[in-house]
Design a protein around this motif. Structure first.
Motif, PDB file in Angstrom:
ATOM      1  N   ASN A  85       0.834  -1.204   0.000  1.00  0.00           N
ATOM      2  CA  ASN A  85       0.000   0.000   0.000  1.00  0.00           C
ATOM      3  C   ASN A  85       0.868   1.253   0.000  1.00  0.00           C
ATOM      4  OD1 ASN A  85      -1.733  -2.253   1.551  1.00  0.00           O
ATOM      5  ND2 ASN A  85      -3.106  -0.852   0.492  1.00  0.00           N
ATOM      6  N   PRO A  86       0.303   2.424  -0.317  1.00  0.00           N
ATOM      7  CA  PRO A  86       1.118   3.622  -0.565  1.00  0.00           C
ATOM      8  C   PRO A  86       2.025   4.024   0.599  1.00  0.00           C
ATOM      9  CG  PRO A  86      -1.116   3.971  -1.322  1.00  0.00           C
ATOM     10  CD  PRO A  86      -1.130   2.686  -0.562  1.00  0.00           C
ATOM     11  N   PHE A  87       3.223   4.476   0.235  1.00  0.00           N
ATOM     12  CA  PHE A  87       4.203   4.968   1.209  1.00  0.00           C
ATOM     13  C   PHE A  87       4.747   6.331   0.779  1.00  0.00           C
ATOM     14  CE2 PHE A  87       6.003   1.652  -1.583  1.00  0.00           C
ATOM     15  CZ  PHE A  87       6.803   2.442  -2.408  1.00  0.00           C
ATOM     16  N   PHE A  88       4.065   6.972  -0.193  1.00  0.00           N
ATOM     17  CA  PHE A  88       4.501   8.277  -0.677  1.00  0.00           C
ATOM     18  C   PHE A  88       4.318   9.345   0.408  1.00  0.00           C
ATOM     19  CE2 PHE A  88       2.375   6.040  -4.273  1.00  0.00           C
ATOM     20  CZ  PHE A  88       3.504   5.758  -5.017  1.00  0.00           C
ATOM     21  N   ASP A  89       4.962  10.484   0.198  1.00  0.00           N
ATOM     22  CA  ASP A  89       4.765  11.593   1.134  1.00  0.00           C
ATOM     23  C   ASP A  89       3.290  11.988   1.119  1.00  0.00           C
ATOM     24  OD1 ASP A  89       5.718  13.234   3.066  1.00  0.00           O
ATOM     25  OD2 ASP A  89       6.725  14.629   1.730  1.00  0.00           O
ATOM     26  N   SER A  90       2.746  12.240   2.323  1.00  0.00           N
ATOM     27  CA  SER A  90       1.296  12.406   2.437  1.00  0.00           C
ATOM     28  C   SER A  90       0.940  13.004   3.789  1.00  0.00           C
ATOM     29  CB  SER A  90       0.621  11.033   2.299  1.00  0.00           C
ATOM     30  OG  SER A  90      -0.725  11.064   2.723  1.00  0.00           O
ATOM     31  N   PRO A  91      -0.138  13.802   3.853  1.00  0.00           N
ATOM     32  CA  PRO A  91      -0.657  14.253   5.163  1.00  0.00           C
ATOM     33  C   PRO A  91      -1.347  13.131   5.928  1.00  0.00           C
ATOM     34  CG  PRO A  91      -1.421  15.668   3.357  1.00  0.00           C
ATOM     35  CD  PRO A  91      -0.840  14.437   2.739  1.00  0.00           C
ATOM     36  N   LEU A  92      -1.567  12.008   5.277  1.00  0.00           N
ATOM     37  CA  LEU A  92      -2.138  10.797   5.890  1.00  0.00           C
ATOM     38  C   LEU A  92      -3.574  10.987   6.375  1.00  0.00           C
ATOM     39  CD1 LEU A  92       1.024   9.676   7.892  1.00  0.00           C
ATOM     40  CD2 LEU A  92       0.258   8.872   5.646  1.00  0.00           C
ATOM     41  N   VAL A  93      -4.350  11.772   5.667  1.00  0.00           N
ATOM     42  CA  VAL A  93      -5.776  11.872   5.962  1.00  0.00           C
ATOM     43  C   VAL A  93      -6.448  10.527   5.702  1.00  0.00           C
ATOM     44  CG1 VAL A  93      -7.947  12.948   5.253  1.00  0.00           C
ATOM     45  CG2 VAL A  93      -5.885  14.344   5.514  1.00  0.00           C
ATOM     46  N   ASP A  94      -6.000   9.856   4.634  1.00  0.00           N
ATOM     47  CA  ASP A  94      -6.540   8.536   4.276  1.00  0.00           C
ATOM     48  C   ASP A  94      -5.405   7.510   4.250  1.00  0.00           C
ATOM     49  OD1 ASP A  94      -8.285   6.533   3.525  1.00  0.00           O
ATOM     50  OD2 ASP A  94      -8.348   7.113   1.408  1.00  0.00           O
ATOM     51  N   ASN A  95      -4.571   7.567   5.273  1.00  0.00           N
ATOM     52  CA  ASN A  95      -3.466   6.604   5.431  1.00  0.00           C
ATOM     53  C   ASN A  95      -2.638   6.423   4.165  1.00  0.00           C
ATOM     54  OD1 ASN A  95      -3.939   6.194   8.104  1.00  0.00           O
ATOM     55  ND2 ASN A  95      -4.779   4.146   7.908  1.00  0.00           N
ATOM     56  N   GLY A  96      -2.315   7.510   3.508  1.00  0.00           N
ATOM     57  CA  GLY A  96      -1.420   7.462   2.366  1.00  0.00           C
ATOM     58  C   GLY A  96      -2.092   7.471   1.024  1.00  0.00           C
ATOM     59  N   TYR A  97      -3.407   7.333   0.989  1.00  0.00           N
ATOM     60  CA  TYR A  97      -4.127   7.411  -0.279  1.00  0.00           C
ATOM     61  C   TYR A  97      -4.460   8.862  -0.629  1.00  0.00           C
ATOM     62  CZ  TYR A  97      -4.362   2.400  -0.824  1.00  0.00           C
ATOM     63  OH  TYR A  97      -4.015   1.076  -1.012  1.00  0.00           O
ATOM     64  N   ASP A  98      -3.772   9.775   0.026  1.00  0.00           N
ATOM     65  CA  ASP A  98      -3.816  11.197  -0.296  1.00  0.00           C
ATOM     66  C   ASP A  98      -2.359  11.640  -0.457  1.00  0.00           C
ATOM     67  OD1 ASP A  98      -3.802  10.485   2.497  1.00  0.00           O
ATOM     68  OD2 ASP A  98      -3.875  12.605   3.003  1.00  0.00           O
ATOM     69  N   VAL A 130       4.880  -4.851  -6.689  1.00  0.00           N
ATOM     70  CA  VAL A 130       3.787  -4.101  -7.301  1.00  0.00           C
ATOM     71  C   VAL A 130       3.542  -2.829  -6.482  1.00  0.00           C
ATOM     72  CG1 VAL A 130       1.361  -4.144  -7.979  1.00  0.00           C
ATOM     73  CG2 VAL A 130       2.747  -6.223  -8.178  1.00  0.00           C
ATOM     74  N   LEU A 131       3.639  -1.692  -7.141  1.00  0.00           N
ATOM     75  CA  LEU A 131       3.486  -0.383  -6.506  1.00  0.00           C
ATOM     76  C   LEU A 131       2.032   0.063  -6.557  1.00  0.00           C
ATOM     77  CD1 LEU A 131       5.306   2.060  -5.391  1.00  0.00           C
ATOM     78  CD2 LEU A 131       5.036   3.008  -7.693  1.00  0.00           C
ATOM     79  N   ASP A 132       1.527   0.596  -5.457  1.00  0.00           N
ATOM     80  CA  ASP A 132       0.162   1.134  -5.401  1.00  0.00           C
ATOM     81  C   ASP A 132       0.201   2.590  -5.866  1.00  0.00           C
ATOM     82  OD1 ASP A 132      -2.533   1.498  -4.802  1.00  0.00           O
ATOM     83  OD2 ASP A 132      -2.395   0.398  -2.920  1.00  0.00           O
ATOM     84  N   VAL A 133      -0.431   2.875  -7.011  1.00  0.00           N
ATOM     85  CA  VAL A 133      -0.393   4.210  -7.602  1.00  0.00           C
ATOM     86  C   VAL A 133      -1.763   4.872  -7.437  1.00  0.00           C
ATOM     87  CG1 VAL A 133       0.039   5.531  -9.701  1.00  0.00           C
ATOM     88  CG2 VAL A 133       1.336   3.454  -9.270  1.00  0.00           C
ATOM     89  N   VAL A 134      -1.772   6.023  -6.780  1.00  0.00           N
ATOM     90  CA  VAL A 134      -3.027   6.712  -6.441  1.00  0.00           C
ATOM     91  C   VAL A 134      -3.131   7.966  -7.300  1.00  0.00           C
ATOM     92  CG1 VAL A 134      -4.444   7.590  -4.556  1.00  0.00           C
ATOM     93  CG2 VAL A 134      -2.632   5.918  -4.084  1.00  0.00           C
ATOM     94  N   VAL A 135      -3.766   7.838  -8.468  1.00  0.00           N
ATOM     95  CA  VAL A 135      -3.785   8.963  -9.393  1.00  0.00           C
ATOM     96  C   VAL A 135      -5.180   9.319  -9.901  1.00  0.00           C
ATOM     97  CG1 VAL A 135      -1.380   8.863 -10.159  1.00  0.00           C
ATOM     98  CG2 VAL A 135      -3.076   7.355 -11.223  1.00  0.00           C
ATOM     99  N   ASN A 136      -6.232   8.781  -9.279  1.00  0.00           N
ATOM    100  CA  ASN A 136      -7.556   9.357  -9.515  1.00  0.00           C
ATOM    101  C   ASN A 136      -7.631  10.717  -8.845  1.00  0.00           C
ATOM    102  OD1 ASN A 136     -10.619   9.282 -10.017  1.00  0.00           O
ATOM    103  ND2 ASN A 136     -10.492   9.564  -7.797  1.00  0.00           N
ATOM    104  N   HIS A 137      -6.899  10.862  -7.752  1.00  0.00           N
ATOM    105  CA  HIS A 137      -6.905  12.083  -6.958  1.00  0.00           C
ATOM    106  C   HIS A 137      -5.529  12.259  -6.327  1.00  0.00           C
ATOM    107  CE1 HIS A 137      -8.340   8.637  -4.531  1.00  0.00           C
ATOM    108  NE2 HIS A 137      -7.447   9.093  -3.664  1.00  0.00           N
ATOM    109  N   SER A 138      -5.279  13.431  -5.828  1.00  0.00           N
ATOM    110  CA  SER A 138      -4.061  13.699  -5.065  1.00  0.00           C
ATOM    111  C   SER A 138      -4.476  14.208  -3.688  1.00  0.00           C
ATOM    112  CB  SER A 138      -3.198  14.748  -5.775  1.00  0.00           C
ATOM    113  OG  SER A 138      -3.768  16.052  -5.618  1.00  0.00           O
TER     114      SER A 138
END
Length: 582
Positions: A85-98, A130-138
Motif C-alpha cells: 500500500n502507498p508509502f509516498f509523502d502524504s498528510p495521511l488523511v486517508d493513510n497514504g491514499y492522499d 507491485v506499486l500502489d499508484v493513487v492517481v484518480n486524486h491527489s
C-alpha cells in the motif's frame, strides 16, 4: 507426395476440431488463453500494509527496514509477488491514499535508499514488487492543487475539476467519504472542486493531457527504479463526464455504474500502455472492473492493450453484515466470474484486503475451536481457483477482527464519514455500530502478530493502532514450528499450486452447485484432473460424487484423515481436500 501430405494435414485438423467440439460438449475443454502463460498469471501475491507490518525503529509505525528484517519470512510463504500500500509523502488523511509528492517517501517509512534496499531484497528472492499508484486524486497539499486553487488563471488550474460559483451550485455528485457530496466550495477563487473521496482528496483532471503525461512520468520514475507492476487505485473513476449530468435519485447505491468506466477511460489506458506498460514490460491491475463483464473485458483483454488483470469486488461485497452470506451466492459469484474469463482476460482471486474486515470473520469461523481449520479451508480455496491469488498480510496465520464498539476508537476517514452520514440521516446508531464493528476496514489494519512479546513483536514503542488482544494465541512464532498450523498449511498450499499447473490454468467445473454446505469443483489441465472439496460448515457434511475415480494421491488436507465411505464422501468441519482423480 504433396497430395498425400495435404490429405494428412486435413485429417489432423478435422480430428483436432472434432476433439475440441467433444471437449466443449463435455464441458472439459481447457482454456485457450493458456498459450499466453506469464509470470503474473502464475504468481501468488502477498499484500503488505506497510505501517502495520513491522516497525524497526520504535516509533510505532511499520517501515521499510522492518520489511527488510522479514524478507526471509515473506519468502518462506512461497509467494512470488508483493503489493504494498502507498508509502509516498502524504498528510495521511486517508493513510497514504492522499499523496502530496509522488516521487518522495513519507519519512515514517524510511528513505529512498531504504526502499531500494527492500526492492533489491525482494528481487534477490525472485519476488516481484507491485506499486500502489493513487492517481484518480491527489492530496490537497500537493503542489499541483496548491497552485490550482491559488487563482483561476494559474497554469495548474486545469489539473483539477472546478465549477465556478457564479454558475450556481454544481449538480449533486456522490462522495464515498463525505455525506455532503463530492463538490467542495473553495472561497479563495469562489469555485467548487470535485472530490470523489474525502475533501482533502481532490480529483485529478484526466481530461487534461498534461495531467496524463505527469502520471506517466511518475510511473516511469518508479519503473526505472525496478518496480515490476502497478496497482491503479480507484482508477475506474479517473475519467469524468464533464457535462456533469444530473443522475437519478438513489444513484449512489450503484455509483460505479454512474461514475465509473466513462468512455474516455479506455483511450487513457491505451495511452498508458503505450507510454509505460509496453515500454517497461510491467504489469498493471486497476482497482475495480466496472459494473459488467463487458467493462471488465474491455479493461484486460490482451488484444485491447490496456491492463492485464481485473480486480472485481463482487466477492467481497458478500458478508457485509454480521448475518453473513449464503454458500449458494458464494459459489454463484465465483463460478460466474470464472466462466466469463475462461477464454480471455484474467482476474484476481481474493477474499480480503486493506478495505475489508478479516478473512476468517467474514467467510470462516473465528471461534477458537474452528478458527484454524476454517482459515486453512479459505486459503485452500483462494489458492485453488483460476486467477491470480491475493493474500492479505496476517491471513496466512489467521488474524481476526478487533473489537471496536465505540466510534471514538476509529481513525479511518471512511468509517467516520459513514458515521456522519448515519447521524445526518437519522439511522439507528446502535445498529450502525454493530455492523461497523464487524465490517470496518480498521479490522484489517491492526499490527502484524509476530510473537507473544509486548505489542506482538510489532514495535518496541507505542503502536499506531492497538494490537489485537489474541496475539498471544495467534502469532507467527507459535505457528512456525507447528506442522498443523494455519501458517504451515499456507506454505504447503502455495507449494501445491506451484507444482500443479492445473490449479493455475486448468478448466474449472462446479460440482453439485445446489449443495448447501460443500463447495466442490474440478480443475483439469493436459489430462490431469484435480478435485477440490471444501466444507463451509462447522459440522460434518457429506457429498456423493458420480463418475469420479480417485487415484488416491492427496495434494492437501487440513485434517489427518479423509473419509470415503461407499455411499460418498464425509468431510469434517471446514475440511479442505485436494485430490487427484480421473
Amino acid at each position: 507426395m504433396k497430395k498425400l501430405l495435404l490429405l494428412l494435414i486435413t485429417i489432423f485438423l478435422l480430428s483436432a476440431c472434432a476433439d475440441r467440439e467433444k471437449q466443449e460438449k463435455n464441458g472439459k475443454r481447457e482454456p485457450a488463453q493458456t498459450a499466453d502463460k506469464t509470470w503474473w498469471k502464475e504468481g501468488i501475491l502477498y499484500q503488505i500494509y506497510p505501517q502495520s507490518f513491522k516497525d524497526s525503529d520504535g516509533d510505532g509505525f511499520g517501515d521499510f527496514k522492518g520489511v527488510i528484517q522479514k524478507l526471509d519470512y515473506i519468502d518462506s510463504l512461497g509467494i512470488t509477488m508483493v503489493w504494498m500500500n502507498p508509502f509516498f509523502d502524504s498528510p495521511l488523511v486517508d493513510n497514504g491514499y492522499d499523496v502530496s509528492d509522488y516521487r518522495a517517501i513519507h519519512p515514517r517509512y524510511g528513505s529512498m535508499e531504504d526502499f531500494q534496499k527492500m526492492l533489491d531484497g525482494f528481487h534477490e528472492r525472485d519476488i516481484k514488487f507491485v506499486l500502489d499508484v493513487v492517481v484518480n486524486h491527489s492530496s490537497d497539499q500537493h503542489k499541483w492543487f496548491r497552485e490550482s486553487r491559488s487563482s483561476r488563471d494559474n497554469p495548474y488550474r486545469d489539473y483539477y475539476h472546478w465549477w465556478p460559483a457564479e454558475k450556481g451550485e454544481p449538480p449533486y455528485r456522490y462522495s464515498l467519504f463525505d455525506p455532503e457530496g463530492a463538490w467542495e466550495y473553495d472561497e479563495k477563487t469562489n469555485a467548487y472542486y470535485l472530490h470523489t473521496f474525502a475533501e482533502e482528496q481532490p480529483d485529478l483532471n484526466w481530461e487534461n493531457p498534461k495531467v496524463r503525461q505527469e502520471v506517466y512520468d511518475i510511473m516511469k520514475f518508479w519503473a526505472e527504479k525496478g518496480v515490476d507492476g502497478f496497482r491503479m487505485d480507484a482508477f475506474q473513476f479517473a475519467s469524468k463526464d464533464t457535462t456533469w449530468p444530473e443522475f437519478p435519485k438513489g444513484h449512489e447505491k450503484d455509483f460505479i455504474k454512474w461514475y465509473g468506466m466513462r468512455p474516455q477511460l479506455h483511450e487513457y489506458l491505451k495511452e498508458m500502455n503505450r507510454e509505460v506498460i509496453e515500454k517497461y514490460d510491467v504489469f498493471a491491475v486497476a482497482e475495480g472492473a466496472g459494473s459488467t463483464f463487458k467493462d471488465a473485458h474491455n479493461l484486460v483483454d490482451a488484444n485491447r492493450k490496456e491492463l492485464q488483470m481485473a480486480y472485481h469486488f463482487e466477492s467481497v461485497d458478500m458478508s457485509r453484515t454480521p448475518e453473513g452470506y449464503e454458500l449458494s451466492e458464494f459459489k454463484e459469484v465465483f463460478s460466474r466470474w470464472d466462466s466469463a474469463f475462461a477464454e480471455k482476460g484474467w482476474i484476481a482471486i481474493f477474499l480480503s484486503n486493506h478495505d475489508n474486515a478479516r478473512l476468517v470473520n467474514r467467510f470462516g469461523n473465528p471461534d477458537p475451536e474452528f478458527r484454524r481449520v476454517s482459515t486453512q479451508m479459505l486459503n485452500s480455496f483462494i489458492l485453488s481457483m483460476r486467477g491470480t491469488p491475493y493474500t492479505y498480510y496476517g491471513d496466512e496465520i489467521g488474524m481476526t477482527n478487533i473489537d471496536m464498539p465505540d466510534i471514538e476508537e476509529y481513525v479511518d476517514v471512511d468509517a467516520i464519514g459513514k458515521y456522519r452520514s448515519a447521524v445526518k440521516s437519522g439511522e439507528d446508531l446502535d445498529e450502525f455500530m454493530r455492523v461497523l464493528n464487524y465490517s470496518s476496514r480498521e479490522n484489517a489494519r491492526t499490527p502484524m502478530q509476530w510473537n507473544d512479546s509486548p505489542n506482538a513483536g510489532f514495535t518496541k514503542g507505542t503502536p499506531w493502532k492497538k494490537v489485537n488482544e489474541n496475539y498471544r494465541e495467534i502469532n507467527v512464532a507459535a505457528q512456525d514450528e507447528d506442522p498443523n498450523s494455519v501458517l504451515n498449511h499456507f506454505r504447503k498450499m502455495t507449494r501445491v499450486r506451484k507444482e500443479n499447473p492445473a490449479l493455475v490454468y486448468g478448466a474449472y467445473q462446479l460440482i453439485q452447485k445446489e449443495h448447501a454446505e460443500i463447495y466442490a469443483f474440478t480443475r483439469t489441465y493436459k489430462g490431469k484432473k484435480l478435485l477440490v472439496l471444501l466444507n463451509f460448515t462447522d459440522h460434518e457434511s457429506g457429498i456423493e460424487l458420480e463418475n469420479l475415480k480417485f487415484t488416491g494421491k492427496q495434494l492437501i488436507n487440513n485434517y489427518s484423515t479423509f473419509d470415503k465411505p461407499e455411499d460418498g464422501i464425509r468431510l469434517k468441519p471446514y475440511q479442505a481436500v485436494i485430490i487427484e482423480t480421473e
